[in-house]
Design an enzyme around this catalytic site. Structure first.
Site, PDB file in Angstrom:
ATOM      1  CG  ASP A 160      -2.268  33.794  -7.145  1.00  0.00           C
ATOM      2  OD1 ASP A 160      -1.102  33.660  -7.525  1.00  0.00           O
ATOM      3  OD2 ASP A 160      -2.932  32.862  -6.672  1.00  0.00           O
ATOM      4  CG  HIS A 188      -2.057  29.210  -6.539  1.00  0.00           C
ATOM      5  ND1 HIS A 188      -1.702  30.532  -6.579  1.00  0.00           N
ATOM      6  CD2 HIS A 188      -0.975  28.537  -6.083  1.00  0.00           C
ATOM      7  CE1 HIS A 188      -0.447  30.653  -6.148  1.00  0.00           C
ATOM      8  NE2 HIS A 188       0.010  29.454  -5.850  1.00  0.00           N
TER       9      HIS A 188
END
Length: 332
Positions: A160, A188
């Site tokens: 990410d 996440h």
């Protein structure tokens, strides 16, 4: 003097991410061009033939740094003596499955693997959980491997982080290597908070804040965030398969920086065990900005958190608290 080989475990090694990851490790992308490795690959019995095929390809590639390959469906054999464990194997959510069903399957997988790691891995083994739900799988692993230090159990949010760097790089039309210090806070998942408030870009006239250069708060506070949050889904839509190349590359980045250290003045995002920093509840595996030195990570302290960011940090913490409760209910 030649270095002793490091033993690196990859679970789910016959899968998509595993297939992308093992050649990167064998080529020195994870631990450096002078660090020999012995790969330990684990997968489930139905994948044993495919796993053997991966082993054959590793032999065929003749990687100079690769000093041995263990390919097995036995968790004890796979975990024996490993210095680094990258946990890619997990139970994916399938259509029509409730979250609790997925959680229950992953709790049993991570409980068993935690026990094998705790009993058989090398002392001070570093663990990176990639399989989703990554934060909560890492928390379960920590619960069932109490002798592995909480500082040694992490989950992957570097993907990410790298996605956020990539979006800023594209928006400003600058090399991604010139952008630094974005942050991924939290889970996440699609509640993660990609934060650019402290991020900078190297320009000919010195480092400048990303906010100043982008000069479009509406984009940074909305579309940028959702693009990073939803990037995995966008890749599935485009490829009809989940991110593998980028996930494998980010896993190498995560371990490399953890082992070899982050550059001076640069932080990265890692899912780590919360100590209450930034008023995040202690006892969650939560993504924070960290620096790494001498094989240890440390949460970056003292960053200003504005009201917009505070809500985002709290919202992703709430989701993780719910996931934790759900995972623990699967244990009873």
């Amino acid at each position: 003097m030649a270095k002793e080989p490091v033993r690196v475990l990859v679970t789910g090694a016959a899968g998509q991410i595993g297939y992308a990851l093992v050649p990167m490790i064998a080529r020195g992308v994870m631990l450096g061009a002078d660090q020999p490795v012995i790969l330990h690959m684990l997968d489930i019995p139905p994948a044993s033939e495919a796993l053997n095929g991966v082993k054959m390809e590793l032999v065929d590639a003749a990687f100079p740094l690769l000093k041995g390959v263990v390919a097995t469906t036995d968790a004890v054999e796979a975990c024996t003596g490993v210095n680094i464990a990258v946990m890619v194997g997990g139970f994916p959510r399938k259509e029509g499955m409730e979250r609790k069903d997925v959680m229950s399957k992953n709790v049993s997988i991570y409980k068993a693997q935690a026990s094998a790691l705790e009993k058989h891995a090398a002392a001070n083994c570093k663990v990176l959980v990639v399989a989703n739900p990554a934060n909560t799988n890492a928390l379960i692993l920590k619960e069932f491997a109490p002798s592995i230090s909480e500082k040694n159990i992490t989950c992957l949010t570097r993907l990410d982080h790298n996605r956020a760097l990539g979006q800023i790089s594209e928006r400003l039309n600058v090399p991604v290597s010139e952008v630094k210090n974005v942050i991924i806070w939290g889970n996440h998942s699609s509640t993660q908070y990609p934060d650019v408030n402290h991020a900078t870009v190297k320009t000919p006239s010195g480092e400048k804040p990303v906010r100043q250069l982008v000069n479009d708060d509406a984009w940074l506070n909305a579309e940028f965030i959702t693009t990073v949050q939803q990037r995995g889904a966008a890749i599935i839509k485009a490829r009809k398969l989940s991110s593998a190349l980028s996930a494998a590359s980010s896993a190498c980045d995560h371990i490399r920086d953890w082992v070899l250290g982050t550059p001076e003045g640069t932080w990265v995002s890692m899912g780590v065990y919360s100590d209450g920093s930034y008023n995040v509840p202690a006892g969650l595996i939560y993504s924070f900005p960290v620096t790494c030195r001498n094989g240890e990570w440390q949460i970056v302290q003292g960053l200003q958190i504005d009201g917009f960011s505070r809500k985002k940090l709290d919202s992703t913490a709430e989701e993780l608290t719910e996931e934790k409760a759900l995972a623990y209910s699967c244990l009873s």
